[in-house]
Design a protein around this motif. Structure first.
Motif, PDB file in Angstrom:
ATOM      1  N   ALA A 156       3.755   0.322   3.773  1.00 12.80           N
ATOM      2  CA  ALA A 156       2.847   0.145   2.636  1.00 12.80           C
ATOM      3  C   ALA A 156       1.950   1.360   2.451  1.00 12.80           C
ATOM      4  CB  ALA A 156       2.002  -1.110   2.834  1.00 12.80           C
ATOM      5  N   HIS A 201       3.995   4.129   0.958  1.00 13.08           N
ATOM      6  CA  HIS A 201       4.170   3.875  -0.474  1.00 13.08           C
ATOM      7  C   HIS A 201       2.919   4.297  -1.255  1.00 13.08           C
ATOM      8  CE1 HIS A 201       8.019   2.033  -0.142  1.00 13.08           C
ATOM      9  NE2 HIS A 201       7.607   0.931   0.472  1.00 13.08           N
ATOM     10  N   GLU A 202       1.745   4.071  -0.672  1.00 10.72           N
ATOM     11  CA  GLU A 202       0.500   4.429  -1.342  1.00 10.72           C
ATOM     12  C   GLU A 202       0.380   5.933  -1.564  1.00 10.72           C
ATOM     13  OE1 GLU A 202      -2.807   2.832   0.788  1.00 10.72           O
ATOM     14  OE2 GLU A 202      -2.223   0.724   0.451  1.00 10.72           O
ATOM     15  N   MET A 213       9.653   0.371  -3.335  1.00 14.25           N
ATOM     16  CA  MET A 213       8.725  -0.078  -4.368  1.00 14.25           C
ATOM     17  C   MET A 213       9.536  -0.630  -5.530  1.00 14.25           C
ATOM     18  SD  MET A 213       5.584   0.177  -3.460  1.00 14.25           S
ATOM     19  CE  MET A 213       4.693   0.119  -5.011  1.00 14.25           C
ATOM     20  N   HIS A 239       5.565  -3.302  -6.485  1.00  8.65           N
ATOM     21  CA  HIS A 239       5.291  -3.995  -5.231  1.00  8.65           C
ATOM     22  C   HIS A 239       6.358  -3.616  -4.193  1.00  8.65           C
ATOM     23  CE1 HIS A 239       2.249  -6.501  -7.135  1.00  8.65           C
ATOM     24  NE2 HIS A 239       3.104  -6.684  -8.146  1.00  8.65           N
ATOM     25  N   GLU A 288       9.043  -4.086  -1.311  1.00  9.56           N
ATOM     26  CA  GLU A 288       9.932  -5.119  -0.797  1.00  9.56           C
ATOM     27  C   GLU A 288      10.655  -4.548   0.408  1.00  9.56           C
ATOM     28  OE1 GLU A 288      12.555  -6.646  -3.733  1.00  9.56           O
ATOM     29  OE2 GLU A 288      10.947  -7.379  -5.053  1.00  9.56           O
TER      30      GLU A 288
END
Length: 322
Positions: free
Chosen positions: A208, A211-212, A232, A236, A238
């Motif tokens: 996460a 991804h940010e 992403m 969101h 997954e």
């Protein structure tokens, strides 16, 4: 024309000592064997791509020595396009000193040599090669500025950028902004995110954070536990675990490199990230069952036979848990 993978990375001469246990500070140990062989993360990953079916080019540097020339010839014999490998005058080809213990674990020291001498000029010389590739695969054994320059050219020309952040090191500023897919192991994920990855929950948290930073896809390798993959989707993340193949490791030296090469070949063939990680796990599983770096990297037919022999794992990936 088939899709093209361009590997920008290192070429090393590996000096490998097999020992009962890895040495401690100040300790002298006796090896049971000593071998000299071709290596370097870039070269290993290029060999993996080629053996597993990828149309592979390599951009790298060697020193002004016979050993470097021999390695380039070996890469060419594997079917890799070596026209973008340059010889650096008055420099030696990179060297890696590797200890491997009876459990297949390793300890590695590297002298960059020519790998550290790639310049912006070399990258610009190969601008069209980067722009024309479908995938650009990077690691951390060449200068960060060189990776950034190549990644920016790739991003501007819709070439997908894949970063294997190994060996682990801190990154400056916006180095990761041009990366589409990142493939850290647990140690490297910790360095990048500050999260100690020990299980699926912590892997989810680390992914996460990656991804940010703008990275669309993450494939986090977790040794015998397998790989955690995350994408992403509609804003969101997954993610899910893709199990490893149960094997007894003999030498893990090129496991990560094999995983990365296999992952790219599978993605290039249109497989999902989950499917690609399954193929990559099988390839890496075979690699750790043999001694050496490039010598342990399997061929496509071997991986396909290996997968057929383990239907239980194949079925498990079809019923993943999130």
């Amino acid at each position: 024309m088939s899709k093209q993978i361009l590997v920008l990375g290192s070429i090393n001469v590996d000096h490998v000592l097999r020992v009962d246990c890895l040495p401690k500070p100040g300790q002298t140990i006796t090896a049971s064997s000593y071998d000299i062989m071709a290596g370097g993360k870039g070269a290993n990953q290029a060999v993996a791509c080629a053996r597993l079916g990828g149309n592979t080019h390599m951009m790298a540097a060697i020193g002004q020595d016979d050993t470097g020339q021999e390695i380039v010839q070996q890469l060419s014999d594997e079917g890799i396009d070596t026209s973008a490998i340059t010889e650096i005058v008055d420099t030696e080809t990179g060297v890696a000193l590797i200890f491997v213990n009876d459990n297949g674990e390793n300890m590695i020291g590297i002298s960059a040599g020519a790998n550290g001498c790639l310049t912006e000029y070399h990258i610009e010389q190969n601008h069209s090669l980067i722009a024309g590739a479908d995938y650009l695969l990077l690691q951390n054994e060449v200068p960060e500025s060189i990776n950034q320059q190549a990644a920016q050219i790739a991003r501007e020309n819709h070439t997908r950028v894949v970063l294997n952040p190994a060996p682990g090191r801190p990154f400056s500023g916006d180095c990761l902004l041009a990366v589409d897919l990142i493939t850290p192991n647990q140690t490297e994920a910790d360095m990048l995110t500050g999260i100690q990855v020990t299980d699926e929950k912590s892997a989810t948290q680390a992914a996460a954070l990656l991804h940010e930073q703008g990275i669309t896809d993450v494939a986090l390798t977790m040794g015998q536990a397998g790989a955690y993959v995350s994408s992403m989707t509609s804003g969101h993340p997954e993610g899910l675990m893709v199990p490893a193949f149960p094997v007894k490791p003999v030498d893990t030296t090129a496991a990560g490199d094999t995983f990365n090469g296999a992952l790219l070949v599978a993605l290039m063939e249109g497989k999902s990230l989950q499917e690609a990680a399954f193929f990559a796990n099988a390839s890496a599983g075979l690699a750790v069952m043999s001694v050496g770096s490039q010598s342990s990297i399997p061929y496509r037919f071997q991986v396909e036979e290996f997968i057929l022999c383990d239907q239980e794992i194949a079925e498990a990936v079809d019923t993943p848990h999130t």
